[in-house]
Design an enzyme around this catalytic site. Structure first.
Site, PDB file in Angstrom:
ATOM      1  N   LYS A   1       0.817  -1.191  -0.025  1.00 53.56           N
ATOM      2  CA  LYS A   1      -0.136  -0.087  -0.048  1.00 53.56           C
ATOM      3  C   LYS A   1       0.862   1.198   0.105  1.00 53.56           C
ATOM      4  O   LYS A   1       1.651   1.372   0.538  1.00 53.56           O
ATOM      5  CB  LYS A   1      -0.899  -0.289   1.106  1.00 53.56           C
ATOM      6  CG  LYS A   1      -1.669   1.276   1.642  1.00 53.56           C
ATOM      7  CD  LYS A   1      -1.065   2.240   2.471  1.00 53.56           C
ATOM      8  CE  LYS A   1      -0.487   1.547   3.537  1.00 53.56           C
ATOM      9  NZ  LYS A   1       0.242   2.916   4.440  1.00 53.56           N
TER      10      LYS A   1
ATOM     11  N   VAL B   1       8.954  -5.347   7.354  1.00 56.43           N
ATOM     12  CA  VAL B   1       8.087  -4.861   8.562  1.00 56.43           C
ATOM     13  C   VAL B   1       8.243  -3.463   9.108  1.00 56.43           C
ATOM     14  O   VAL B   1       9.190  -3.006   9.022  1.00 56.43           O
ATOM     15  CB  VAL B   1       8.311  -5.911   9.648  1.00 56.43           C
ATOM     16  CG1 VAL B   1       7.570  -5.789  10.799  1.00 56.43           C
ATOM     17  CG2 VAL B   1       8.165  -7.598   9.094  1.00 56.43           C
TER      18      VAL B   1
ATOM     19  N   ILE C   1       4.118   0.667   4.247  1.00 57.60           N
ATOM     20  CA  ILE C   1       3.642   0.255   3.117  1.00 57.60           C
ATOM     21  C   ILE C   1       2.444  -1.002   3.201  1.00 57.60           C
ATOM     22  O   ILE C   1       2.183  -1.605   2.380  1.00 57.60           O
ATOM     23  CB  ILE C   1       4.603  -0.261   1.974  1.00 57.60           C
ATOM     24  CG1 ILE C   1       5.594  -1.235   2.638  1.00 57.60           C
ATOM     25  CG2 ILE C   1       5.189   1.096   1.281  1.00 57.60           C
ATOM     26  CD1 ILE C   1       6.624  -1.766   1.587  1.00 57.60           C
TER      27      ILE C   1
ATOM     28  N   ALA D   1      -1.819  -5.347   4.637  1.00 58.91           N
ATOM     29  CA  ALA D   1      -2.287  -5.988   3.267  1.00 58.91           C
ATOM     30  C   ALA D   1      -2.286  -7.540   3.525  1.00 58.91           C
ATOM     31  O   ALA D   1      -3.038  -8.313   2.889  1.00 58.91           O
ATOM     32  CB  ALA D   1      -0.956  -5.725   2.409  1.00 58.91           C
TER      33      ALA D   1
ATOM     34  N   ASP E   1      -5.792   0.592   8.098  1.00 62.86           N
ATOM     35  CA  ASP E   1      -5.495   0.319   6.762  1.00 62.86           C
ATOM     36  C   ASP E   1      -5.958  -0.956   6.114  1.00 62.86           C
ATOM     37  O   ASP E   1      -6.085  -1.198   4.900  1.00 62.86           O
ATOM     38  CB  ASP E   1      -3.984   0.356   6.679  1.00 62.86           C
ATOM     39  CG  ASP E   1      -3.308   1.777   6.598  1.00 62.86           C
ATOM     40  OD1 ASP E   1      -4.141   2.780   6.605  1.00 62.86           O
ATOM     41  OD2 ASP E   1      -2.135   1.724   6.776  1.00 62.86           O
TER      42      ASP E   1
END
Length: 268
Positions: free
Chosen positions: A9, A94, A98, A103, A135
């Protein structure tokens, strides 16, 4: 066995508007996703099993409970389906801004939904995602979108699929909670009509924690053919969008440093 890509992301812009009484922050952000990501494999099993492999597996060593296992448990509570064996092939750094864990959880929910014939737009899936993290709903959607609230209020928008992207992480992990704690509380305004002309309000506090992020941003911004260079999320991963694949590939060579992770990819 089902396979899902947990795509990285990006926050192409991230405006922090206010601290909320619930401890979260009011955000306006432009989410986008790239081809690069972790790989999640899932199959029915007699008892729950979870293992992590891949280049960044060691960073999660010994974690018996994480967002993926929580996603599977909450899916079972809501939709049934029994136990599953899950393998997470970890390719993303980690704590890197992102959406790696988010995700991964979203990929688990998509794989479980496919296996058990649950529509991917089922509100129950998004309720699970929202409970797992701010997220995770965006990662479950997996499309370019404006995010508001904590980031969970999503409005899909036209993206820029195929745009070359270079991801660079200087080999440091930064705490999302600590970055938000150091935000100065100043509302610098909403996303405008062109979110790419916006900013990332978390860059300054992240730089205070990990100054090397500034080196990454400067190196990316100096590359020929770059159209945007910015930090993603709370860092430390930064990204650059490029006019051509060739310019992206040349930049990957030019910005390489010992201990830095990078990936050439594209927006989806």
């Amino acid at each position: 066995m089902l396979t899902e890509i947990a795509r990285a992301k990006l926050n192409l812009a991230l405006h922090v508007r206010a601290r909320r009484p619930d401890g979260y922050h009011e955000l306006e952000t432009l989410f986008a996703f790239v081809e690069q990501g972790d790989v999640l494999r899932l199959a029915p099993a007699d008892t729950p099993r979870f293992r992590v492999t891949g280049p960044f597996a060691a960073a999660l060593a010994g974690e018996g409970d994480n967002l993926v296992t929580r996603a599977a448990a909450r899916f079972a509570e809501s939709f049934g389906g029994g136990a599953h064996a899950i393998e997470l092939e970890k390719h993303l750094p980690v704590a890197s801004g992102i959406g790696g864990g988010s995700a991964d959880a979203a990929a688990a929910l998509r794989a479980l939904a496919r296996l058990h014939i649950v529509p991917l737009d089922d509100p129950g899936l998004f309720a699970i995602a929202d409970a797992l993290g701010s997220d995770v709903p965006a990662c479950l959607l997996g499309k370019t979108a404006i995010g508001k609230g904590r980031g969970e209020q999503l409005q899909p928008v036209t993206g820029m699929p195929g745009t070359p992207v270079l991801l660079v992480n200087p080999g440091v992990a930064v705490s999302t909670a600590e970055v938000f704690r150091r935000w100065d509380g100043v509302d610098r305004g909403p996303l405008g009509g062109d979110p790419l002309a916006g900013r990332n309000d978390l860059e300054a506090p992240a730089l205070a924690i990990a100054p090397v992020i500034g080196e990454v941003l400067a190196a990316l911004a100096a590359q020929p053919g770059v159209t945007l260079a910015r930090m993603s999320g709370s860092g430390a991963t930064c990204f650059a969008l490029f006019e051509t694949v060739e310019a992206c590939a040349a930049a990957a060579v030019a910005v390489a440093r010992p201990g830095w992770w990078s990936a050439e990819t594209r927006l989806v």
